[in-house]
Design a protein around this motif. Sequence first.
Motif, mmCIF file in Angstrom:
data_model
loop_
_atom_site.group_PDB
_atom_site.id
_atom_site.type_symbol
_atom_site.label_atom_id
_atom_site.label_comp_id
_atom_site.label_asym_id
_atom_site.label_seq_id
_atom_site.Cartn_x
_atom_site.Cartn_y
_atom_site.Cartn_z
ATOM 1 N N THR A 158 0.837 -1.234 0.000
ATOM 2 C CA THR A 158 0.000 0.000 0.000
ATOM 3 C C THR A 158 0.858 1.264 0.000
ATOM 4 O O THR A 158 1.788 1.297 -0.728
ATOM 5 N N ALA A 159 0.630 2.398 0.783
ATOM 6 C CA ALA A 159 1.326 3.693 0.656
ATOM 7 C C ALA A 159 2.565 3.795 1.525
ATOM 8 O O ALA A 159 2.589 3.226 2.573
ATOM 9 N N PHE A 160 3.565 4.531 1.150
ATOM 10 C CA PHE A 160 4.858 4.548 1.855
ATOM 11 C C PHE A 160 4.758 5.148 3.244
ATOM 12 O O PHE A 160 5.350 4.670 4.186
ATOM 13 N N THR A 161 4.008 6.227 3.425
ATOM 14 C CA THR A 161 3.938 6.883 4.728
ATOM 15 C C THR A 161 3.249 5.992 5.747
ATOM 16 O O THR A 161 2.198 5.457 5.493
ATOM 17 N N ILE A 162 3.878 5.789 6.907
ATOM 18 C CA ILE A 162 3.304 4.934 7.944
ATOM 19 C C ILE A 162 2.102 5.615 8.595
ATOM 20 O O ILE A 162 2.158 6.764 8.932
ATOM 21 N N MET A 163 1.011 4.889 8.715
ATOM 22 C CA MET A 163 -0.178 5.418 9.350
ATOM 23 C C MET A 163 -0.411 4.628 10.630
ATOM 24 O O MET A 163 -0.834 3.502 10.564
ATOM 25 N N LEU A 164 -0.096 5.223 11.773
ATOM 26 C CA LEU A 164 -0.262 4.540 13.048
ATOM 27 C C LEU A 164 -1.265 5.277 13.943
ATOM 28 O O LEU A 164 -1.241 5.139 15.149
ATOM 29 N N ALA A 165 -2.147 6.049 13.331
ATOM 30 C CA ALA A 165 -3.086 6.853 14.116
ATOM 31 C C ALA A 165 -3.985 5.988 14.976
ATOM 32 O O ALA A 165 -4.427 6.410 16.039
ATOM 33 N N THR B 68 6.842 4.278 17.514
ATOM 34 C CA THR B 68 6.388 5.609 17.915
ATOM 35 C C THR B 68 5.499 6.239 16.848
ATOM 36 O O THR B 68 5.796 6.174 15.650
ATOM 37 N N ILE B 69 4.398 6.834 17.293
ATOM 38 C CA ILE B 69 3.472 7.497 16.396
ATOM 39 C C ILE B 69 4.224 8.512 15.526
ATOM 40 O O ILE B 69 5.015 9.311 16.005
ATOM 41 N N GLY B 70 3.968 8.473 14.208
ATOM 42 C CA GLY B 70 4.620 9.397 13.291
ATOM 43 C C GLY B 70 5.939 8.886 12.754
ATOM 44 O O GLY B 70 6.572 9.551 11.936
ATOM 45 N N SER B 71 6.378 7.694 13.188
ATOM 46 C CA SER B 71 7.641 7.127 12.710
ATOM 47 C C SER B 71 7.526 6.770 11.230
ATOM 48 O O SER B 71 6.447 6.518 10.714
ATOM 49 N N SER B 72 8.677 6.730 10.544
ATOM 50 C CA SER B 72 8.698 6.337 9.131
ATOM 51 C C SER B 72 9.389 4.982 8.958
ATOM 52 O O SER B 72 10.009 4.715 7.938
ATOM 53 N N ALA B 73 9.309 4.119 9.969
ATOM 54 C CA ALA B 73 9.898 2.783 9.903
ATOM 55 C C ALA B 73 9.298 2.006 8.733
ATOM 56 O O ALA B 73 8.078 1.949 8.572
ATOM 57 N N ALA B 74 10.158 1.416 7.916
ATOM 58 C CA ALA B 74 9.671 0.748 6.708
ATOM 59 C C ALA B 74 10.649 -0.328 6.243
ATOM 60 O O ALA B 74 11.800 -0.389 6.690
ATOM 61 N N TRP B 75 10.169 -1.199 5.351
ATOM 62 C CA TRP B 75 10.974 -2.228 4.694
ATOM 63 C C TRP B 75 11.035 -1.957 3.196
ATOM 64 O O TRP B 75 10.031 -1.597 2.593
ATOM 65 N N ILE B 76 12.223 -2.139 2.604
ATOM 66 C CA ILE B 76 12.349 -2.173 1.147
ATOM 67 C C ILE B 76 12.272 -3.637 0.734
ATOM 68 O O ILE B 76 13.045 -4.464 1.208
ATOM 69 N N VAL B 77 11.314 -3.970 -0.115
ATOM 70 C CA VAL B 77 11.101 -5.352 -0.557
ATOM 71 C C VAL B 77 11.380 -5.436 -2.054
ATOM 72 O O VAL B 77 10.811 -4.679 -2.837
ATOM 73 N N LYS B 78 12.274 -6.369 -2.461
ATOM 74 C CA LYS B 78 12.627 -6.505 -3.877
ATOM 75 C C LYS B 78 12.353 -7.919 -4.368
ATOM 76 O O LYS B 78 12.664 -8.898 -3.680
ATOM 77 N N CYS B 79 11.780 -8.011 -5.577
ATOM 78 C CA CYS B 79 11.499 -9.296 -6.227
ATOM 79 C C CYS B 79 11.743 -9.166 -7.723
ATOM 80 O O CYS B 79 11.558 -8.085 -8.298
ATOM 81 N N HIS B 80 12.111 -10.265 -8.362
ATOM 82 C CA HIS B 80 12.107 -10.317 -9.815
ATOM 83 C C HIS B 80 10.733 -10.773 -10.282
ATOM 84 O O HIS B 80 10.222 -11.808 -9.842
ATOM 85 N N GLU B 81 10.108 -9.999 -11.150
ATOM 86 C CA GLU B 81 8.799 -10.346 -11.694
ATOM 87 C C GLU B 81 8.921 -11.497 -12.688
ATOM 88 O O GLU B 81 10.022 -11.875 -13.095
ATOM 89 N N ALA B 82 7.780 -12.051 -13.082
ATOM 90 C CA ALA B 82 7.757 -13.169 -14.028
ATOM 91 C C ALA B 82 8.435 -12.805 -15.339
ATOM 92 O O ALA B 82 9.076 -13.644 -15.979
ATOM 93 N N GLY B 83 8.333 -11.541 -15.751
ATOM 94 C CA GLY B 83 8.955 -11.089 -16.996
ATOM 95 C C GLY B 83 10.439 -10.796 -16.863
ATOM 96 O O GLY B 83 11.087 -10.435 -17.843
ATOM 97 N N ASN C 86 9.297 -2.545 -3.681
ATOM 98 C CA ASN C 86 8.208 -1.988 -2.903
ATOM 99 C C ASN C 86 8.765 -1.455 -1.589
ATOM 100 O O ASN C 86 9.764 -1.978 -1.086
ATOM 101 N N VAL C 87 8.177 -0.409 -1.046
ATOM 102 C CA VAL C 87 8.546 0.109 0.273
ATOM 103 C C VAL C 87 7.318 -0.002 1.160
ATOM 104 O O VAL C 87 6.291 0.618 0.883
ATOM 105 N N CYS C 88 7.429 -0.835 2.210
ATOM 106 C CA CYS C 88 6.269 -1.154 3.049
ATOM 107 C C CYS C 88 6.528 -0.749 4.492
ATOM 108 O O CYS C 88 7.606 -1.022 5.031
ATOM 109 N N SER C 89 5.568 -0.110 5.116
ATOM 110 C CA SER C 89 5.723 0.321 6.501
ATOM 111 C C SER C 89 5.857 -0.889 7.424
ATOM 112 O O SER C 89 5.281 -1.943 7.195
#
Length: 207
Positions: free
Chosen positions: A9-16, A131-146, A152-155
């Motif tokens: 989904t979206a890069f910005t972490i939503m922990l509200a 912590t609320i407002g943190s930008s903690a995230a993972w960079i996820v990499k895959c080779h597609e079928a093509g 992807n960057v996932c919170s």
Amino acid sequence: MKTVKMLSTAFTIMLATLSLTATAASAHTWLVGGSEVTSRTADESLALNMLFENVDEGYAMACSYATKGYVNAEGKGEITSIKGETGSNVISCSLDQSSLECKSMVSVEAKNLPWHTELATVSGELRNTITIGSSAAWIVKCHEAGGGLRENVCSAASSADITNAIGGVEETYHESPKTKCLVDGGNALSTSGTELLRTLTGNLSAK
């Protein structure tokens, strides 16, 4: 063993949602050897098996890594390092389930370290929260079928249940609350699994 399920989904972490149910961090504290932590104290954990799963895109990857960081006064803490078995920041993973979006060669990498944490009561349970407002995230990499490289960057997971155990504090992640990723922003990220958090100076616990 620890498993983490990732959906995109979206890069910005939503922990509200945590702010609606979490009590003040000062209501909780870390302890080492039964004594309250009053200053920065080194800790570490080992995740033997993390599973990142994007349900909407149909792939899952198993990863192993170790974390290092600190616990501090008033239930606060930070994660300063997340590395794979080889000591690299880029953590190589095995593909448990492939899809068109993730066919081969997968890896994850922690983004925006350090991740700041604090103990809080969430829905009546003691949890270690990002912590609320943190930008903690993972960079996820895959080779597609093509053959193309998909990034992807996932919170990161917003919190984990806390249980005092032999040798340290057991942190257990569940499928909710869900977080988000950058690519294909309508998808959600869920986390599940368990890891042991410990210090070298004495038995770690939380209250």
